[in-house]
Scaffold this active site. Structure first.
Site, PDB file in Angstrom:
ATOM      1  N   SER A 287      55.916  64.298  66.083  1.00 35.66           N
ATOM      2  CA  SER A 287      57.499  64.371  65.792  1.00 35.66           C
ATOM      3  C   SER A 287      58.061  64.837  66.919  1.00 35.66           C
ATOM      4  O   SER A 287      59.233  65.492  66.678  1.00 35.66           O
ATOM      5  CB  SER A 287      57.822  64.880  64.444  1.00 35.66           C
ATOM      6  OG  SER A 287      57.041  64.010  63.344  1.00 35.66           O
ATOM      7  N   PRO A 288      57.872  64.491  68.374  1.00 37.23           N
ATOM      8  CA  PRO A 288      58.595  65.196  69.324  1.00 37.23           C
ATOM      9  C   PRO A 288      59.885  64.611  69.612  1.00 37.23           C
ATOM     10  O   PRO A 288      60.768  65.156  70.220  1.00 37.23           O
ATOM     11  CB  PRO A 288      57.754  64.779  70.521  1.00 37.23           C
ATOM     12  CG  PRO A 288      56.967  63.587  70.131  1.00 37.23           C
ATOM     13  CD  PRO A 288      56.425  63.771  68.643  1.00 37.23           C
TER      14      PRO A 288
ATOM     15  N   ARG B  66      61.369  62.762  64.581  1.00 32.27           N
ATOM     16  CA  ARG B  66      61.134  61.348  63.779  1.00 32.27           C
ATOM     17  C   ARG B  66      62.111  60.161  64.249  1.00 32.27           C
ATOM     18  O   ARG B  66      62.618  59.506  63.336  1.00 32.27           O
ATOM     19  CB  ARG B  66      61.202  61.791  62.398  1.00 32.27           C
ATOM     20  CG  ARG B  66      60.099  62.802  61.735  1.00 32.27           C
ATOM     21  CD  ARG B  66      60.184  62.811  60.331  1.00 32.27           C
ATOM     22  NE  ARG B  66      59.121  63.853  60.051  1.00 32.27           N
ATOM     23  CZ  ARG B  66      57.936  63.740  59.763  1.00 32.27           C
ATOM     24  NH1 ARG B  66      57.520  62.575  60.207  1.00 32.27           N
ATOM     25  NH2 ARG B  66      57.134  64.898  59.404  1.00 32.27           N
ATOM     26  N   GLY B  67      62.592  60.208  65.460  1.00 30.08           N
ATOM     27  CA  GLY B  67      63.300  59.185  66.069  1.00 30.08           C
ATOM     28  C   GLY B  67      64.686  59.449  66.082  1.00 30.08           C
ATOM     29  O   GLY B  67      65.395  58.923  66.403  1.00 30.08           O
TER      30      GLY B  67
ATOM     31  N   TYR C 211      46.760  58.271  57.385  1.00 28.99           N
ATOM     32  CA  TYR C 211      47.628  57.041  57.783  1.00 28.99           C
ATOM     33  C   TYR C 211      46.989  55.697  57.238  1.00 28.99           C
ATOM     34  O   TYR C 211      47.945  54.767  57.483  1.00 28.99           O
ATOM     35  CB  TYR C 211      47.983  57.303  59.185  1.00 28.99           C
ATOM     36  CG  TYR C 211      48.183  58.537  59.956  1.00 28.99           C
ATOM     37  CD1 TYR C 211      48.862  59.574  59.245  1.00 28.99           C
ATOM     38  CD2 TYR C 211      48.043  58.880  61.189  1.00 28.99           C
ATOM     39  CE1 TYR C 211      49.455  60.637  59.485  1.00 28.99           C
ATOM     40  CE2 TYR C 211      48.402  60.085  61.653  1.00 28.99           C
ATOM     41  CZ  TYR C 211      49.120  60.925  60.923  1.00 28.99           C
ATOM     42  OH  TYR C 211      49.330  62.132  61.418  1.00 28.99           O
TER      43      TYR C 211
ATOM     44  N   HIS D 174      43.897  68.393  58.942  1.00 26.22           N
ATOM     45  CA  HIS D 174      45.389  68.004  58.687  1.00 26.22           C
ATOM     46  C   HIS D 174      46.198  69.093  58.291  1.00 26.22           C
ATOM     47  O   HIS D 174      47.423  69.311  58.595  1.00 26.22           O
ATOM     48  CB  HIS D 174      45.279  66.765  57.793  1.00 26.22           C
ATOM     49  CG  HIS D 174      46.454  65.910  58.348  1.00 26.22           C
ATOM     50  ND1 HIS D 174      46.284  64.534  58.128  1.00 26.22           N
ATOM     51  CD2 HIS D 174      47.602  65.972  58.926  1.00 26.22           C
ATOM     52  CE1 HIS D 174      47.451  63.879  58.634  1.00 26.22           C
ATOM     53  NE2 HIS D 174      48.113  64.964  59.080  1.00 26.22           N
TER      54      HIS D 174
HETATM   55  N1  LIG Z   1      49.867  66.376  62.133  1.00 26.23           N
HETATM   56  C1  LIG Z   1      50.568  65.997  61.097  1.00 26.23           C
HETATM   57  O1  LIG Z   1      50.847  66.393  60.019  1.00 26.23           O
HETATM   58  C2  LIG Z   1      52.002  65.081  61.550  1.00 26.23           C
HETATM   59  C3  LIG Z   1      52.827  64.698  61.068  1.00 26.23           C
HETATM   60  C4  LIG Z   1      53.692  63.762  61.645  1.00 26.23           C
HETATM   61  C5  LIG Z   1      53.281  62.903  62.697  1.00 26.23           C
HETATM   62  N2  LIG Z   1      52.064  63.369  63.197  1.00 26.23           N
HETATM   63  C6  LIG Z   1      51.766  62.404  64.528  1.00 26.23           C
HETATM   64  O2  LIG Z   1      53.029  62.614  65.414  1.00 26.23           O
HETATM   65  C7  LIG Z   1      53.004  61.025  65.877  1.00 26.23           C
HETATM   66  C8  LIG Z   1      54.560  61.102  66.221  1.00 26.23           C
HETATM   67  O3  LIG Z   1      55.420  61.611  65.098  1.00 26.23           O
HETATM   68  P1  LIG Z   1      56.257  60.719  64.392  1.00 26.23           P
HETATM   69  O4  LIG Z   1      56.026  59.251  64.798  1.00 26.23           O
HETATM   70  O5  LIG Z   1      56.486  61.393  63.144  1.00 26.23           O
HETATM   71  O6  LIG Z   1      57.789  60.978  65.178  1.00 26.23           O
HETATM   72  P2  LIG Z   1      58.466  60.748  66.680  1.00 26.23           P
HETATM   73  O7  LIG Z   1      57.540  60.302  67.514  1.00 26.23           O
HETATM   74  O8  LIG Z   1      59.572  61.914  66.874  1.00 26.23           O
HETATM   75  O9  LIG Z   1      59.358  59.452  66.214  1.00 26.23           O
HETATM   76  C9  LIG Z   1      59.039  58.324  66.075  1.00 26.23           C
HETATM   77  C10 LIG Z   1      60.250  57.436  65.666  1.00 26.23           C
HETATM   78  O10 LIG Z   1      60.972  57.290  66.818  1.00 26.23           O
HETATM   79  C11 LIG Z   1      61.149  55.837  67.233  1.00 26.23           C
HETATM   80  N3  LIG Z   1      61.039  55.974  68.563  1.00 26.23           N
HETATM   81  C12 LIG Z   1      60.254  56.109  69.448  1.00 26.23           C
HETATM   82  N4  LIG Z   1      60.422  56.098  70.698  1.00 26.23           N
HETATM   83  C13 LIG Z   1      61.696  55.488  70.846  1.00 26.23           C
HETATM   84  C14 LIG Z   1      62.675  55.174  71.680  1.00 26.23           C
HETATM   85  N5  LIG Z   1      62.165  55.501  73.092  1.00 26.23           N
HETATM   86  N6  LIG Z   1      63.996  54.947  71.662  1.00 26.23           N
HETATM   87  C15 LIG Z   1      64.286  54.819  70.170  1.00 26.23           C
HETATM   88  N7  LIG Z   1      63.386  55.133  69.281  1.00 26.23           N
HETATM   89  C16 LIG Z   1      62.148  55.502  69.388  1.00 26.23           C
HETATM   90  C17 LIG Z   1      60.225  55.239  66.470  1.00 26.23           C
HETATM   91  O11 LIG Z   1      61.045  53.951  66.169  1.00 26.23           O
HETATM   92  P3  LIG Z   1      60.057  52.358  66.761  1.00 26.23           P
HETATM   93  O12 LIG Z   1      58.683  52.336  66.188  1.00 26.23           O
HETATM   94  O13 LIG Z   1      61.074  51.346  65.965  1.00 26.23           O
HETATM   95  O14 LIG Z   1      60.374  52.588  68.130  1.00 26.23           O
HETATM   96  C18 LIG Z   1      59.851  56.061  65.382  1.00 26.23           C
HETATM   97  O15 LIG Z   1      60.418  55.559  64.135  1.00 26.23           O
HETATM   98  C19 LIG Z   1      52.743  60.371  64.575  1.00 26.23           C
HETATM   99  O16 LIG Z   1      52.466  59.000  64.969  1.00 26.23           O
HETATM  100  C20 LIG Z   1      51.333  61.202  64.213  1.00 26.23           C
HETATM  101  O17 LIG Z   1      50.450  60.547  64.865  1.00 26.23           O
HETATM  102  C21 LIG Z   1      51.236  64.215  62.801  1.00 26.23           C
END
Ligand SMILES: NC(=O)c1ccc[n+]([C@@H]2O[C@H](COP(=O)([O-])OP(=O)(O)OC[C@H]3O[C@@H](n4cnc5c(N)ncnc54)[C@H](OP(=O)(O)O)[C@@H]3O)[C@@H](O)[C@H]2O)c1
Length: 325
Positions: free
Chosen positions: A202-203, A206-207, A56, A124
């Site tokens: 990405s719960p 991804r938004g 990251y 990872h």
């Molecule tokens: N192990 C892996 O390969 C892997 C891959 C992907 C991700 N991850 C980890 O998982 C974490 C979370 O996944 P992610 O960020 O991909 O996806 P996510 O949590 O499903 O979604 C994040 C997105 O949702 C938006 N969001 C969050 N809460 C919201 C709400 N209450 N209302 C409206 N929009 C909202 C955020 O925008 P805003 O910032 O504008 O609120 C952001 O664009 C990452 O940060 C990372 O640490 C791990």
């Protein structure tokens, strides 16, 4: 905030964690100060589990530095997780879980985070060129040396999990899991059998499962969602329709669709902890609030009727969906 135990080695974390990837990559440029404020707000709300990775902040440690600075005042109250396993090659991003690279990346992560130990160290991605026993053995050395506390895998399949676990107990598997992405449920029996916890990345899809999705092409040019199959025309409309129905259901319970999506994950097993990412302190409040939501059997049935098998479209662009080996 309620807590959950991940795995059988004593790793205890808040039921809702926080992913910091978004602060420096994947979804367009962010504001560092806002990111720090979001992390600190999460801590105030009882979130104790923070996720980062070498990837990251590629080459600079920017994501780990930001997280490390944000938690400086309360580091002992939180669980910090980071990841190794990539390398840049002339062809682009490659894998590297060779023992010397794991040791080097871990030392870098300790320095970037500004800590004397990493709580959870994940591989990872599985590296087909390095036996997983060698990876687990190297993490075991780091645990014995006091640099790391718990071992995790990300996007690993059953054979890899079993082999790794026989060398160094795996406390947690991290893989994409949400109302849009349910394939990983097939791995849950192995996790139950071995006593391994699960972190849902990405719960919020991804938004997408928040009501804030825009069609591909309307995001910042560096935002990966412009290329994500779920945002492409044909899939996008069907996914919007499903999220609208989920939002209607959430409204009947006085909660938001994001809270419904996170609360649903918490019902999938005591071993499941989602790590939503957001740059907004306000949205952290909303997301953390999901820990207090209870869903009745009738709600779960309604959710299943809306999305019985997940969202429309693959979770990564063609050729990029991780293979579980
Ligand atoms: N192990 C892996 O390969 C892997 C891959 C992907 C991700 N991850 C980890 O998982 C974490 C979370 O996944 P992610 O960020 O991909 O996806 P996510 O949590 O499903 O979604 C994040 C997105 O949702 C938006 N969001 C969050 N809460 C919201 C709400 N209450 N209302 C409206 N929009 C909202 C955020 O925008 P805003 O910032 O504008 O609120 C952001 O664009 C990452 O940060 C990372 O640490 C791990």
């Amino acid at each position: 905030m309620q807590h959950r135990t991940l795995g059988s080695q004593g790793l205890e974390v808040s039921a809702i964690g926080y992913g910091s990837m978004d602060l420096t990559m994947a979804y367009g440029p962010g504001d560092e100060q806002e990111g720090v404020a979001a992390i600190r707000r999460a801590h105030e709300l009882g979130v104790t589990f923070f996720d980062t990775a070498e990837l990251y902040g590629w080459g600079t440690g920017s994501n780990e530095i930001l997280l490390g600075n944000a938690v400086k005042g309360f580091r002992d109250e939180v669980v910090l997780a980071t990841k190794f396993g990539f390398e840049r090659t002339e062809q682009g991003l490659g894998l590297n879980s060779r023992p010397d690279n794991i040791r080097k990346v871990t030392d870098n992560s300790l320095r970037y985070l500004g800590v004397d130990h990493i709580d959870v160290l994940y591989q990872h991605r599985v590296d087909p060129d390095v036996p997983i026993e060698d990876v687990a053995g190297t993490v075991k050395e780091l645990i014995d040396a006091g640099k790391v506390k718990y071992f995790g895998l990300s996007e690993a399949g059953p054979q890899t999990i079993r082999k790794a676990h026989s060398v160094q107990p795996v406390s947690v598997l991290q893989t994409e899991y949400s109302l849009f992405e349910r394939d990983v449920e097939q791995l849950f029996p192995v996790l139950d059998e071995l006593g391994v916890g699960f972190v849902a990345y990405s719960p919020l899809g991804r938004g997408f499962i928040t009501g804030a999705a825009k069609p591909a092409g309307e995001y910042d040019a560096t935002d990966m969602r412009n290329f994500d199959p779920r945002w492409q025309s044909g899939n996008f409309e069907k996914n919007v329709d499903a999220v609208n129905k989920l939002a209607d259901l959430a409204a009947t319970k006085g909660i938001t669709v994001s809270q419904l999506a996170l609360a649903w994950l918490l019902t999938r097993g005591e071993h499941v902890v989602p790590i939503p990412g957001t740059r907004s302190p306000k949205r952290i409040e909303e997301n953390a609030g999901a820990a207090d939501v209870s869903l009745a059997e009738a709600d779960l049935a309604s959710i299943d009727a809306i999305l019985p098998r997940g969202g429309f479209g693959a979770r990564y662009a063609e050729g990029h969906v991780p293979t579980w080996i």
